[in-house]
Design a protein around this motif. Structure first.
Motif, PDB file in Angstrom:
ATOM      1  N   LEU A  57       1.180   2.557  -9.708  1.00 27.72           N
ATOM      2  CA  LEU A  57       1.671   2.175  -8.389  1.00 27.72           C
ATOM      3  C   LEU A  57       1.043   3.077  -7.341  1.00 27.72           C
ATOM      4  N   LEU A  58       0.342   2.475  -6.394  1.00 24.24           N
ATOM      5  CA  LEU A  58      -0.199   3.214  -5.263  1.00 24.24           C
ATOM      6  C   LEU A  58       0.826   3.193  -4.130  1.00 24.24           C
ATOM      7  N   VAL A  59       1.075   4.349  -3.525  1.00 21.49           N
ATOM      8  CA  VAL A  59       2.030   4.461  -2.422  1.00 21.49           C
ATOM      9  C   VAL A  59       1.376   5.224  -1.272  1.00 21.49           C
ATOM     10  N   ASP A  60       1.360   4.613  -0.111  1.00 23.72           N
ATOM     11  CA  ASP A  60       0.850   5.264   1.102  1.00 23.72           C
ATOM     12  C   ASP A  60       1.958   5.269   2.142  1.00 23.72           C
ATOM     13  N   VAL A  61       2.563   6.439   2.354  1.00 23.59           N
ATOM     14  CA  VAL A  61       3.598   6.589   3.377  1.00 23.59           C
ATOM     15  C   VAL A  61       2.916   7.009   4.670  1.00 23.59           C
ATOM     16  N   GLY A  62       2.824   6.100   5.610  1.00 22.24           N
ATOM     17  CA  GLY A  62       2.268   6.414   6.914  1.00 22.24           C
ATOM     18  C   GLY A  62       3.362   6.747   7.909  1.00 22.24           C
ATOM     19  N   GLY A  63       2.996   6.825   9.165  1.00 20.78           N
ATOM     20  CA  GLY A  63       3.996   7.138  10.179  1.00 20.78           C
ATOM     21  C   GLY A  63       4.929   5.978  10.474  1.00 20.78           C
ATOM     22  N   GLY A  64       4.376   4.745  10.481  1.00 25.09           N
ATOM     23  CA  GLY A  64       5.181   3.592  10.852  1.00 25.09           C
ATOM     24  C   GLY A  64       5.378   2.566   9.759  1.00 25.09           C
ATOM     25  N   SER A  65       4.745   2.750   8.614  1.00 19.47           N
ATOM     26  CA  SER A  65       4.901   1.796   7.517  1.00 19.47           C
ATOM     27  C   SER A  65       4.591   2.484   6.200  1.00 19.47           C
ATOM     28  N   THR A  66       4.995   1.831   5.117  1.00 17.21           N
ATOM     29  CA  THR A  66       4.699   2.310   3.766  1.00 17.21           C
ATOM     30  C   THR A  66       4.064   1.166   2.991  1.00 17.21           C
ATOM     31  N   GLU A  67       2.902   1.435   2.411  1.00 11.15           N
ATOM     32  CA  GLU A  67       2.190   0.420   1.642  1.00 11.15           C
ATOM     33  C   GLU A  67       2.374   0.682   0.147  1.00 11.15           C
ATOM     34  N   LEU A  68       2.633  -0.381  -0.598  1.00  9.54           N
ATOM     35  CA  LEU A  68       2.846  -0.313  -2.042  1.00  9.54           C
ATOM     36  C   LEU A  68       1.892  -1.294  -2.721  1.00  9.54           C
ATOM     37  N   VAL A  69       1.168  -0.814  -3.714  1.00 11.24           N
ATOM     38  CA  VAL A  69       0.269  -1.683  -4.470  1.00 11.24           C
ATOM     39  C   VAL A  69       0.446  -1.395  -5.959  1.00 11.24           C
ATOM     40  N   PHE A  70       0.907  -2.380  -6.704  1.00  8.99           N
ATOM     41  CA  PHE A  70       0.886  -2.282  -8.160  1.00  8.99           C
ATOM     42  C   PHE A  70      -0.506  -2.704  -8.625  1.00  8.99           C
ATOM     43  N   PHE A  71      -1.146  -1.873  -9.451  1.00  9.63           N
ATOM     44  CA  PHE A  71      -2.452  -2.241  -9.982  1.00  9.63           C
ATOM     45  C   PHE A  71      -2.379  -2.274 -11.504  1.00  9.63           C
ATOM     46  N   LYS A  72      -3.158  -3.186 -12.061  1.00  7.21           N
ATOM     47  CA  LYS A  72      -3.106  -3.431 -13.502  1.00  7.21           C
ATOM     48  C   LYS A  72      -4.485  -3.889 -13.960  1.00  7.21           C
ATOM     49  N   ALA A  73      -4.944  -3.357 -15.077  1.00 15.13           N
ATOM     50  CA  ALA A  73      -6.257  -3.696 -15.620  1.00 15.13           C
ATOM     51  C   ALA A  73      -7.351  -3.447 -14.589  1.00 15.13           C
ATOM     52  N   GLY A  74      -7.165  -2.405 -13.791  1.00 12.02           N
ATOM     53  CA  GLY A  74      -8.181  -2.034 -12.814  1.00 12.02           C
ATOM     54  C   GLY A  74      -8.249  -2.929 -11.604  1.00 12.02           C
ATOM     55  N   ARG A  75      -7.207  -3.741 -11.367  1.00 12.95           N
ATOM     56  CA  ARG A  75      -7.192  -4.654 -10.211  1.00 12.95           C
ATOM     57  C   ARG A  75      -5.835  -4.581  -9.520  1.00 12.95           C
ATOM     58  N   ALA A  76      -5.837  -4.820  -8.207  1.00 14.72           N
ATOM     59  CA  ALA A  76      -4.586  -4.887  -7.467  1.00 14.72           C
ATOM     60  C   ALA A  76      -3.840  -6.139  -7.894  1.00 14.72           C
ATOM     61  N   ALA A  77      -2.611  -5.969  -8.402  1.00 11.12           N
ATOM     62  CA  ALA A  77      -1.844  -7.100  -8.913  1.00 11.12           C
ATOM     63  C   ALA A  77      -0.827  -7.619  -7.901  1.00 11.12           C
ATOM     64  N   ALA A  78      -0.280  -6.728  -7.075  1.00  8.65           N
ATOM     65  CA  ALA A  78       0.703  -7.128  -6.062  1.00  8.65           C
ATOM     66  C   ALA A  78       0.732  -6.056  -4.973  1.00  8.65           C
ATOM     67  N   ALA A  79       0.783  -6.487  -3.734  1.00  7.03           N
ATOM     68  CA  ALA A  79       0.738  -5.548  -2.617  1.00  7.03           C
ATOM     69  C   ALA A  79       1.760  -5.944  -1.556  1.00  7.03           C
ATOM     70  N   ARG A  80       2.436  -4.944  -0.999  1.00  5.71           N
ATOM     71  CA  ARG A  80       3.406  -5.157   0.074  1.00  5.71           C
ATOM     72  C   ARG A  80       3.293  -4.036   1.104  1.00  5.71           C
TER      73      ARG A  80
END
Length: 303
Positions: free
Chosen positions: A128-151
């Motif tokens: 799970l990739l997590v980027d907490v910025g100042g105004g938003s937080t990005e979440l990306v589940f990656f699987k088998a070396g590819r982004a599987a779901a992003a919000r």
């Protein structure tokens, strides 16, 4: 050479890269803590003072880039302009004053570009990739070396601070409110995360780098597998039990994040608890590198 300007809710950063057969290599990084989120009125628009603050910083970057005439620049904005109601007016004001054409990324684009920038440093093929910025937080589940779901969640370290904290250092009650708010916001992003692995968590962006600096100052150097996400809970407990000691430590290690470090860690902690991340590794790459790679490839430049 190529450069990007990353216009965030808390900071505005100019990053210059050398691009060659080895990929992209950062050679210059300069930032201003502009706090653009503080210039948003009750109607959701950026007030004139905020526009002028943005124009002032962009003008400084224009002057710096004028010394690098062969350096193409690609400015972009994330939640700082994405979430305001007068986005077009602000973008036009900057264009008229500085000549910069700003592209405003959607939340999904930001999340996917985060992954694209960080993918070369990710440990393993899932997590799970997590980027907490100042105004938003990005979440990306990656699987088998590819982004599987992003919000993209419209809550970041600065907006959480503004929502829950009345002073600079949160009280015990405000800490509890931050944790609850972070958990509610992130839980809504992936109500059913079954089928995805959040182990390990890959932290990208300034909050993740600040948390790593805090870990090093409190615990020492993490191992090759990163460090335990339980560290986030320990920091939040210390914020309640020994706030002065923790404040002095943050001022020593990351003074520009004195007000956003704890809200950011509350969001990282909530993500780890919700999705089951046990360890966290910190990537030095993220949305800036992902955006530059995307732009260059669209122009036929091999990276």
């Amino acid at each position: 050479m190529y450069s990007v300007i990353d216009i965030g809710s808390n900071t505005i950063r100019l990053a210059v890269y050398r691009v060659d057969g080895e990929g992209i290599t950062p050679i210059l990084n300069n930032k201003y803590t502009a706090g653009l989120a503080a210039y948003v009125g009750k109607d959701g628009s950026m007030v004139p003072e905020g526009m002028e603050r943005l124009v002032d910083v962009m003008g400084k970057f224009r002057a710096a880039l004028d010394l690098l005439p062969d350096c193409r620049c690609f400015p972009f904005a994330t939640a700082s302009l994405r979430n305001i109601t007068n986005r077009d007016e602000v973008v036009e004001r900057v264009r008229e004053a500085t000549g910069f054409e700003i592209r405003v990324l959607s939340g999904y684009e930001e999340a996917m570009l985060d992954y694209r920038g960080a993918v070369r440093s990710l440990p393993g093929e899932q997590g799970l990739l997590v980027d907490v910025g100042g105004g938003s937080t990005e979440l990306v589940f990656f699987k088998a070396g590819r982004a599987a779901a992003a919000r993209s969640v419209p809550l970041g370290s600065l907006s959480l601070f503004n929502r829950c904290v009345s002073g600079i250092i949160p009280t015990a009650g405000e800490l509890s409110a931050m944790k609850n708010e972070a958990r509610r916001a992130l839980a809504a992003a992936f109500p059913d995360a079954q089928g995805f692995s959040a182990q390990p968590m890959c932290g990208v962006g300034g909050t993740a780098r600040g948390a790593l600096a805090l870990y090093r100052g409190m615990e020492g150097e993490p191992g090759p597998e990163g460090y335990e996400t339980q560290f986030f809970s320990r920091v939040l407990r210390q914020a309640q039990d020994s706030p002065k000691k923790l404040t002095r430590r943050i001022l020593k290690l990351a003074p520009e994040r004195i007000h956003t470090m704890l809200p950011g860690i509350a969001l990282l902690s909530a993500a780890a608890e919700l999705y089951g991340s046990r360890t966290v590794v910190t990537s030095p790459y993220g949305v800036r590198e992902g955006y530059l790679i995307s732009v260059l490839e669209s122009r036929g430049v091999r990276v």
